[in-house]
Design a protein around this motif. Sequence first.
Motif, mmCIF file in Angstrom:
data_model
loop_
_atom_site.group_PDB
_atom_site.id
_atom_site.type_symbol
_atom_site.label_atom_id
_atom_site.label_comp_id
_atom_site.label_asym_id
_atom_site.label_seq_id
_atom_site.Cartn_x
_atom_site.Cartn_y
_atom_site.Cartn_z
ATOM 1 N N LEU A 129 0.865 4.406 -2.658
ATOM 2 C CA LEU A 129 0.657 5.794 -2.245
ATOM 3 C C LEU A 129 1.807 6.689 -2.677
ATOM 4 O O LEU A 129 1.621 7.896 -2.879
ATOM 5 C CB LEU A 129 0.472 5.862 -0.735
ATOM 6 C CG LEU A 129 -0.815 5.252 -0.174
ATOM 7 C CD1 LEU A 129 -0.849 5.374 1.338
ATOM 8 C CD2 LEU A 129 -2.054 5.897 -0.780
ATOM 9 N N LEU B 109 -7.234 8.789 -6.318
ATOM 10 C CA LEU B 109 -7.316 7.354 -6.006
ATOM 11 C C LEU B 109 -8.573 7.070 -5.201
ATOM 12 O O LEU B 109 -8.935 7.828 -4.295
ATOM 13 C CB LEU B 109 -6.080 6.927 -5.198
ATOM 14 C CG LEU B 109 -6.030 5.485 -4.689
ATOM 15 C CD1 LEU B 109 -5.893 4.500 -5.842
ATOM 16 C CD2 LEU B 109 -4.873 5.305 -3.698
ATOM 17 N N ILE C 279 0.839 -1.201 0.000
ATOM 18 C CA ILE C 279 0.000 0.000 0.000
ATOM 19 C C ILE C 279 0.873 1.251 0.000
ATOM 20 O O ILE C 279 0.613 2.217 -0.728
ATOM 21 C CB ILE C 279 -0.944 0.004 1.215
ATOM 22 C CG1 ILE C 279 -1.832 -1.242 1.212
ATOM 23 C CG2 ILE C 279 -1.818 1.260 1.213
ATOM 24 C CD1 ILE C 279 -2.627 -1.434 2.499
ATOM 25 N N ASP D 205 -8.439 -3.711 -2.254
ATOM 26 C CA ASP D 205 -7.818 -4.652 -1.323
ATOM 27 C C ASP D 205 -8.633 -5.944 -1.400
ATOM 28 O O ASP D 205 -9.771 -6.008 -0.938
ATOM 29 C CB ASP D 205 -7.835 -4.069 0.092
ATOM 30 C CG ASP D 205 -7.166 -4.982 1.114
ATOM 31 O OD1 ASP D 205 -7.035 -6.194 0.847
ATOM 32 O OD2 ASP D 205 -6.784 -4.483 2.186
ATOM 33 N N ALA E 287 -8.221 1.215 -6.694
ATOM 34 C CA ALA E 287 -7.459 0.121 -6.091
ATOM 35 C C ALA E 287 -8.387 -0.681 -5.196
ATOM 36 O O ALA E 287 -9.219 -0.119 -4.474
ATOM 37 C CB ALA E 287 -6.288 0.664 -5.274
ATOM 38 N N TRP F 54 -9.933 3.945 -2.870
ATOM 39 C CA TRP F 54 -9.429 2.735 -2.201
ATOM 40 C C TRP F 54 -10.614 1.938 -1.656
ATOM 41 O O TRP F 54 -11.358 2.412 -0.811
ATOM 42 C CB TRP F 54 -8.481 3.124 -1.060
ATOM 43 C CG TRP F 54 -7.927 1.919 -0.356
ATOM 44 C CD1 TRP F 54 -8.430 1.312 0.766
ATOM 45 C CD2 TRP F 54 -6.784 1.151 -0.747
ATOM 46 N NE1 TRP F 54 -7.667 0.223 1.093
ATOM 47 C CE2 TRP F 54 -6.649 0.098 0.188
ATOM 48 C CE3 TRP F 54 -5.870 1.256 -1.793
ATOM 49 C CZ2 TRP F 54 -5.623 -0.851 0.097
ATOM 50 C CZ3 TRP F 54 -4.852 0.325 -1.885
ATOM 51 C CH2 TRP F 54 -4.734 -0.714 -0.948
ATOM 52 N N SER G 295 -11.639 6.637 0.500
ATOM 53 C CA SER G 295 -11.450 5.283 1.021
ATOM 54 C C SER G 295 -12.727 4.745 1.651
ATOM 55 O O SER G 295 -13.573 5.503 2.145
ATOM 56 C CB SER G 295 -10.333 5.294 2.075
ATOM 57 O OG SER G 295 -10.271 4.058 2.759
ATOM 58 N N VAL H 293 -7.586 11.119 -1.666
ATOM 59 C CA VAL H 293 -7.943 9.702 -1.756
ATOM 60 C C VAL H 293 -9.290 9.508 -1.085
ATOM 61 O O VAL H 293 -9.525 10.008 0.026
ATOM 62 C CB VAL H 293 -6.885 8.818 -1.059
ATOM 63 C CG1 VAL H 293 -7.284 7.341 -1.124
ATOM 64 C CG2 VAL H 293 -5.503 9.036 -1.671
ATOM 65 N N PHE I 143 -2.643 5.661 6.236
ATOM 66 C CA PHE I 143 -3.252 6.816 5.580
ATOM 67 C C PHE I 143 -3.159 8.069 6.460
ATOM 68 O O PHE I 143 -2.667 9.118 6.019
ATOM 69 C CB PHE I 143 -4.725 6.540 5.278
ATOM 70 C CG PHE I 143 -4.987 5.595 4.133
ATOM 71 C CD1 PHE I 143 -3.958 5.070 3.381
ATOM 72 C CD2 PHE I 143 -6.285 5.211 3.814
ATOM 73 C CE1 PHE I 143 -4.206 4.192 2.321
ATOM 74 C CE2 PHE I 143 -6.546 4.350 2.754
ATOM 75 C CZ PHE I 143 -5.508 3.842 2.010
ATOM 76 N N THR J 282 -4.222 -0.061 7.522
ATOM 77 C CA THR J 282 -4.372 0.803 6.352
ATOM 78 C C THR J 282 -4.769 2.202 6.799
ATOM 79 O O THR J 282 -4.215 3.204 6.338
ATOM 80 C CB THR J 282 -5.433 0.231 5.394
ATOM 81 O OG1 THR J 282 -5.102 -1.122 5.072
ATOM 82 C CG2 THR J 282 -5.514 1.042 4.128
ATOM 83 N N GLU K 113 -12.087 -1.731 -0.014
ATOM 84 C CA GLU K 113 -11.983 -3.079 0.573
ATOM 85 C C GLU K 113 -13.338 -3.733 0.383
ATOM 86 O O GLU K 113 -14.361 -3.121 0.702
ATOM 87 C CB GLU K 113 -11.712 -3.007 2.078
ATOM 88 C CG GLU K 113 -10.292 -3.052 2.510
ATOM 89 C CD GLU K 113 -10.176 -3.171 4.032
ATOM 90 O OE1 GLU K 113 -11.100 -3.712 4.678
ATOM 91 O OE2 GLU K 113 -9.156 -2.716 4.572
#
Length: 386
Positions: free
Chosen positions: A88, A143, A84, A177, A175, A145, A99, A97, A111, A107, A147
């Motif tokens: 970044l 970005l 990660i 995870d 991206a 992010w 998230s 970003v 961040f 994570t 999950e």
Amino acid sequence: MSNTIMKGFGTKAIHAGLEPDPSTGAVMTPIYQTSTYAQEAPGVHKGFEYSRTHNPTRKALENNLAALEGGKHGLVFASGLAAIDTLLKTLHPGDEVISTNDLYGGTYRLFVKVYEKLGLKFHFVPMQDLSSIEKKINEKTRLIWVETPTNPMLNVIDIESVATLAKSKGGILLAVDNTFSSPYLQQPLKLGADVVMHSATKYIGGHSDLVMGALITSNDNLAEQLYFLQNAAGAIPGPMDCFLALRGIKTLHVRMQRHCENAEKIARFLRSHPKVEKVFWPGFPDHPGHDIAKKQMRAFGGMISFTIKGDRVEDAYKAISSLKIFTLAESLGGVESLAGHPATMTHASIPKAERLKSGLSDSLIRLSIGLEDAEDLIADLKHVLQ
């Protein structure tokens, strides 16, 4: 073996990107325990100069992971957080970003505690609602992010919909995870993601005997940046860990099948138990993300979270401390079943107020369901719940 004739996941897990050792014919990829390589003349070599840059064992693993995720480029790192961190580093001060708000505590810590000081800005939103992402997108967003399923609340995010949104806003990188799913259950690149991250410590390694991270992408420009940073920053795994990961991958498909089978039995047991308040598992038809999980996952995974009635933290402590077959430990995805208390273990670095916003109460218990006999795992849980 040519990748063009390999169609099934199990065949790819065992063979993709791998060839018998050309010097000996060894079927298993050797552990190239070397730091440097002989050159015929200055700059004339066989593709390997120095093991921070390239190592044959590591390269075999990277090729195999790329094939399993349906990507062109694979890179492995000393940990999931190192992976990660490398991604970044492709960003610049002032970039933003977006998230998932329910995500792994490490994570979140990277961040907020590391990269916010370096000029990045992070927005944490419930990504099950696509509009919550769209509201935060601006000209500085670089970005997104994701999950999914999330850790530890097992929320499910529609990767394809997020990818469509990201592309419609000027090509923001997406991206994912993919640690909780593994490449066997979910392949985000095929759903439109730009890069996939794994904590290979978990299901990919599968035996709780290594720490490793991975990034996989088909974006040539992004891959070039990542390869540069992998070499320049040097957060790479050693060849022994790469060998162990390759060994683990060869049984990934059969292990994931058993993880999922056991998890379903245990999720249903927990839901029927009179002392259990709520069970978080995307396989239930009334789970808010069930239909999306059915669409983008092969099965519903080996992770379960639950709370005991009364929602008392002391009951959670007593339960997980009394387990006999489940081991009280951090991590997940190994052959053995693990139980954890996210609020004091994996997610302790997230402030309580932020944890509660995503539903992570102090009494939540997270289970990583292993490969033992499901009946024994259920008996263990039944004993502590009584």
